[in-house]
Design a protein around this motif. Structure first.
Motif, PDB file in Angstrom:
ATOM      1  N   LEU A 220       0.806  -1.216   0.000  1.00 45.13           N
ATOM      2  CA  LEU A 220       0.000   0.000   0.000  1.00 45.13           C
ATOM      3  C   LEU A 220       0.840   1.267   0.000  1.00 45.13           C
ATOM      4  CD1 LEU A 220      -2.854  -0.971   2.500  1.00 45.13           C
ATOM      5  CD2 LEU A 220      -2.768  -1.259   0.016  1.00 45.13           C
ATOM      6  N   GLY A 221       2.153   1.129   0.163  1.00 46.53           N
ATOM      7  CA  GLY A 221       3.019   2.306   0.174  1.00 46.53           C
ATOM      8  C   GLY A 221       2.798   3.196   1.388  1.00 46.53           C
ATOM      9  N   ILE A 222       2.552   2.593   2.531  1.00 42.67           N
ATOM     10  CA  ILE A 222       2.288   3.341   3.762  1.00 42.67           C
ATOM     11  C   ILE A 222       3.541   3.344   4.630  1.00 42.67           C
ATOM     12  CG2 ILE A 222       0.862   3.439   5.854  1.00 42.67           C
ATOM     13  CD1 ILE A 222      -1.307   1.949   4.320  1.00 42.67           C
ATOM     14  N   ASP A 223       3.840   4.507   5.187  1.00 40.35           N
ATOM     15  CA  ASP A 223       4.971   4.617   6.110  1.00 40.35           C
ATOM     16  C   ASP A 223       4.820   3.603   7.235  1.00 40.35           C
ATOM     17  OD1 ASP A 223       7.273   6.312   7.347  1.00 40.35           O
ATOM     18  OD2 ASP A 223       5.737   6.205   8.935  1.00 40.35           O
ATOM     19  N   ARG A 224       5.916   2.914   7.571  1.00 41.08           N
ATOM     20  CA  ARG A 224       5.849   1.849   8.565  1.00 41.08           C
ATOM     21  C   ARG A 224       5.434   2.363   9.933  1.00 41.08           C
ATOM     22  NH1 ARG A 224      10.602  -2.642   7.490  1.00 41.08           N
ATOM     23  NH2 ARG A 224      10.092  -3.060   5.305  1.00 41.08           N
ATOM     24  N   GLY A 225       5.876   3.554  10.277  1.00 41.19           N
ATOM     25  CA  GLY A 225       5.502   4.126  11.565  1.00 41.19           C
ATOM     26  C   GLY A 225       4.013   4.392  11.639  1.00 41.19           C
ATOM     27  N   TYR A 226       3.482   4.960  10.555  1.00 41.95           N
ATOM     28  CA  TYR A 226       2.048   5.247  10.494  1.00 41.95           C
ATOM     29  C   TYR A 226       1.257   3.939  10.533  1.00 41.95           C
ATOM     30  CZ  TYR A 226      -2.385   7.119   8.627  1.00 41.95           C
ATOM     31  OH  TYR A 226      -3.694   7.457   8.445  1.00 41.95           O
ATOM     32  N   LEU A 227       1.715   2.932   9.774  1.00 38.68           N
ATOM     33  CA  LEU A 227       1.030   1.649   9.757  1.00 38.68           C
ATOM     34  C   LEU A 227       1.065   1.001  11.136  1.00 38.68           C
ATOM     35  CD1 LEU A 227      -0.435  -0.584   8.236  1.00 38.68           C
ATOM     36  CD2 LEU A 227       1.796  -1.540   7.632  1.00 38.68           C
ATOM     37  N   SER A 228       2.189   1.125  11.817  1.00 41.42           N
ATOM     38  CA  SER A 228       2.309   0.553  13.162  1.00 41.42           C
ATOM     39  C   SER A 228       1.252   1.129  14.097  1.00 41.42           C
ATOM     40  CB  SER A 228       3.709   0.824  13.718  1.00 41.42           C
ATOM     41  OG  SER A 228       3.827   0.305  15.028  1.00 41.42           O
ATOM     42  N   ARG A 229       0.978   2.422  13.974  1.00 38.41           N
ATOM     43  CA  ARG A 229      -0.036   3.051  14.828  1.00 38.41           C
ATOM     44  C   ARG A 229      -1.435   2.543  14.468  1.00 38.41           C
ATOM     45  NH1 ARG A 229       3.522   7.366  13.857  1.00 38.41           N
ATOM     46  NH2 ARG A 229       2.212   8.265  12.208  1.00 38.41           N
ATOM     47  N   ILE A 230      -1.678   2.338  13.165  1.00 34.89           N
ATOM     48  CA  ILE A 230      -2.970   1.800  12.735  1.00 34.89           C
ATOM     49  C   ILE A 230      -3.169   0.389  13.279  1.00 34.89           C
ATOM     50  CG2 ILE A 230      -4.319   1.013  10.740  1.00 34.89           C
ATOM     51  CD1 ILE A 230      -3.109   3.309   9.141  1.00 34.89           C
ATOM     52  N   VAL A 231      -2.127  -0.438  13.145  1.00 33.38           N
ATOM     53  CA  VAL A 231      -2.203  -1.819  13.621  1.00 33.38           C
ATOM     54  C   VAL A 231      -2.428  -1.846  15.134  1.00 33.38           C
ATOM     55  CG1 VAL A 231      -0.865  -3.943  13.962  1.00 33.38           C
ATOM     56  CG2 VAL A 231      -0.860  -2.801  11.734  1.00 33.38           C
ATOM     57  N   GLN A 232      -1.731  -0.959  15.852  1.00 35.63           N
ATOM     58  CA  GLN A 232      -1.897  -0.903  17.305  1.00 35.63           C
ATOM     59  C   GLN A 232      -3.334  -0.521  17.676  1.00 35.63           C
ATOM     60  OE1 GLN A 232       0.574  -1.770  19.682  1.00 35.63           O
ATOM     61  NE2 GLN A 232      -1.344  -1.836  20.851  1.00 35.63           N
ATOM     62  N   ARG A 233      -3.892   0.439  16.955  1.00 36.38           N
ATOM     63  CA  ARG A 233      -5.273   0.837  17.214  1.00 36.38           C
ATOM     64  C   ARG A 233      -6.226  -0.324  16.954  1.00 36.38           C
ATOM     65  NH1 ARG A 233      -9.416   4.678  13.692  1.00 36.38           N
ATOM     66  NH2 ARG A 233     -11.225   4.163  14.975  1.00 36.38           N
ATOM     67  N   PHE A 234      -6.036  -1.001  15.832  1.00 39.67           N
ATOM     68  CA  PHE A 234      -6.892  -2.128  15.496  1.00 39.67           C
ATOM     69  C   PHE A 234      -6.813  -3.223  16.563  1.00 39.67           C
ATOM     70  CE2 PHE A 234      -7.036  -1.545  10.563  1.00 39.67           C
ATOM     71  CZ  PHE A 234      -7.778  -0.382  10.756  1.00 39.67           C
ATOM     72  N   GLU A 235      -5.601  -3.432  17.063  1.00 42.05           N
ATOM     73  CA  GLU A 235      -5.432  -4.462  18.091  1.00 42.05           C
ATOM     74  C   GLU A 235      -6.107  -4.041  19.397  1.00 42.05           C
ATOM     75  OE1 GLU A 235      -1.895  -7.401  19.735  1.00 42.05           O
ATOM     76  OE2 GLU A 235      -1.368  -5.380  19.057  1.00 42.05           O
ATOM     77  N   ASP A 236      -5.940  -2.784  19.767  1.00 42.98           N
ATOM     78  CA  ASP A 236      -6.549  -2.282  21.004  1.00 42.98           C
ATOM     79  C   ASP A 236      -8.068  -2.371  20.951  1.00 42.98           C
ATOM     80  OD1 ASP A 236      -4.037  -1.718  21.955  1.00 42.98           O
ATOM     81  OD2 ASP A 236      -4.107   0.421  21.462  1.00 42.98           O
ATOM     82  N   GLU A 237      -8.638  -2.155  19.759  1.00 47.18           N
ATOM     83  CA  GLU A 237     -10.093  -2.155  19.613  1.00 47.18           C
ATOM     84  C   GLU A 237     -10.642  -3.526  19.217  1.00 47.18           C
ATOM     85  OE1 GLU A 237     -11.383   1.028  17.087  1.00 47.18           O
ATOM     86  OE2 GLU A 237     -10.226   2.542  18.168  1.00 47.18           O
ATOM     87  N   LYS A 238      -9.779  -4.549  19.310  1.00 49.95           N
ATOM     88  CA  LYS A 238     -10.181  -5.942  19.059  1.00 49.95           C
ATOM     89  C   LYS A 238     -10.644  -6.169  17.622  1.00 49.95           C
ATOM     90  CE  LYS A 238      -9.581  -6.450  23.484  1.00 49.95           C
ATOM     91  NZ  LYS A 238      -8.308  -7.028  23.992  1.00 49.95           N
ATOM     92  N   ILE A 239     -10.130  -5.349  16.715  1.00 53.67           N
ATOM     93  CA  ILE A 239     -10.463  -5.511  15.300  1.00 53.67           C
ATOM     94  C   ILE A 239      -9.583  -6.585  14.667  1.00 53.67           C
ATOM     95  CG2 ILE A 239     -10.453  -4.339  13.045  1.00 53.67           C
ATOM     96  CD1 ILE A 239     -11.153  -1.764  14.577  1.00 53.67           C
ATOM     97  N   ILE A 240      -8.354  -6.683  15.125  1.00 49.14           N
ATOM     98  CA  ILE A 240      -7.430  -7.697  14.630  1.00 49.14           C
ATOM     99  C   ILE A 240      -6.777  -8.426  15.791  1.00 49.14           C
ATOM    100  CG2 ILE A 240      -6.900  -6.371  12.534  1.00 49.14           C
ATOM    101  CD1 ILE A 240      -4.136  -5.764  13.855  1.00 49.14           C
ATOM    102  N   ILE A 241      -6.195  -9.561  15.453  1.00 48.66           N
ATOM    103  CA  ILE A 241      -5.309 -10.253  16.386  1.00 48.66           C
ATOM    104  C   ILE A 241      -3.996 -10.511  15.665  1.00 48.66           C
ATOM    105  CG2 ILE A 241      -7.138 -11.315  17.749  1.00 48.66           C
ATOM    106  CD1 ILE A 241      -6.664 -13.902  16.158  1.00 48.66           C
ATOM    107  N   LYS A 242      -2.920 -10.590  16.431  1.00 48.02           N
ATOM    108  CA  LYS A 242      -1.600 -10.860  15.860  1.00 48.02           C
ATOM    109  C   LYS A 242      -1.108 -12.212  16.361  1.00 48.02           C
ATOM    110  CE  LYS A 242       0.653  -7.196  17.280  1.00 48.02           C
ATOM    111  NZ  LYS A 242       1.675  -6.136  17.405  1.00 48.02           N
TER     112      LYS A 242
END
Length: 312
Positions: free
Chosen positions: A59-81
């Motif tokens: 997707l061409g997304i900055d890794r830092g920005y993506l990391s924050r998105i992934v963290q949000r998704f994990e916190d809100e139980k949208i994803i699991i790792k």
């Protein structure tokens, strides 16, 4: 440097389309998710178990920005790792059941929003829009796979003669059909060009070369005929026939046809297999002595789109 005129036109389009994307972000997607977040969620949904690195690169997304998105998704139980078995430094990403529900809501909202955006377009304008989008995707895609180079579009001036050529060459070379068959094809195509109401003819291109065609012609207000389905023998078995068939059937559904029929011959095994796969059923047979000097068996196949099993 390339022509400055071309560069400026591309930049102008970029500015315009950035505004379109902004409208999509604001009006279509759920206000609690940005367009980028929706893209990330979509990637995780379709590539179950992908890593953040794979999403970032695709997707061409900055890794830092993506990391924050992934963290949000994990916190809100949208994803699991889950830690990767092959590389302990990597984590595979999966949507939870709750995350899947959110994704499906986003898709539904997006579909409604896009439908609203295009509702004032005529059918021809909509076809031009979609074809233009597919052209941009095909030309500028970084993944130069075979399938990304297959392009199905409505016919343009000059195409019909080539469609007749494909039929004449293939059926003479492979099946020993004579000149009368090519006349039969050209006669039908000529009649279609005079009156295309309720129908359409599409061609399939690979790297700009026409390699196949398919058409729908109107038989009645509720019934249509599938015609001129042909594919260069060098491109068979690559999914192009399936793409042409789905284009034609989707067109029939959009036009509210409830019945589609076609005529073929019993020796065309590959085409008959595809017709059967799309739930066409053999309904009639008759002899034909016009094309090869021997007796062929012509077959009529019918598809009723109102049947529950009419779709794959």
């Amino acid at each position: 440097m390339k022509s400055i005129n071309h560069i400026e036109k591309i930049r102008k389009f970029n500015r315009y389309y950035a505004n379109v994307l902004g409208k999509i972000d604001q009006d279509i997607y759920n206000q609690s998710f940005t367009l980028t977040e929706a893209r990330v969620m979509t990637e995780i949904y379709y590539i179950d178990g992908c890593t953040a690195t794979e999403v970032s690169e695709k997707l061409g997304i900055d890794r830092g920005y993506l990391s924050r998105i992934v963290q949000r998704f994990e916190d809100e139980k949208i994803i699991i790792k889950k830690q990767s078995i092959d590389d302990k430094r990597q984590y595979a990403l999966y949507l939870t059941e709750y995350g899947t529900e959110i994704f499906k809501d986003l898709v539904e909202n997006a579909n409604r929003g896009v439908d609203k955006m295009i509702q004032n377009l005529s059918e021809k304008e909509l076809i031009r829009l979609v074809v233009s989008m597919e052209t941009i995707e095909s030309i500028y895609s970084k993944e130069h796979s075979f399938h990304s180079e297959v392009f199905v579009r409505p016919f343009q001036p000059g195409d019909v003669g080539y469609v007749a050529y494909l039929h004449g060459r293939l059926y003479d070379k492979t099946y020993k059909f004579g000149r009368m068959f090519e006349y039969y094809v050209m006669k039908g195509l000529t009649e279609f060009m005079i009156d295309t109401e309720g129908g359409e003819l599409w061609v399939a291109e690979v790297h700009g070369e026409i390699v196949g065609s398919i058409a729908i012609t109107k038989s009645s207000n509720t019934s249509a005929q599938l015609r001129w389905f042909v594919l260069n023998e060098n491109y068979q078995g690559k999914g192009i026939g399936k793409k042409l068939m789905e284009t034609a059937i989707n067109f029939c559904e959009e036009r509210n046809y409830t019945h589609v029929f076609l005529w073929t011959v019993s020796t065309l095994e590959t085409a008959r297999y595809l017709y059967n796969k799309y739930n066409f059923r053999l309904t009639e047979e008759k002899p034909n002595k016009e094309w090869t000097g021997t007796t062929l068996i012509e077959e009529r196949w019918d598809l009723f789109l109102t049947d529950e099993n009419s779709k794959i």
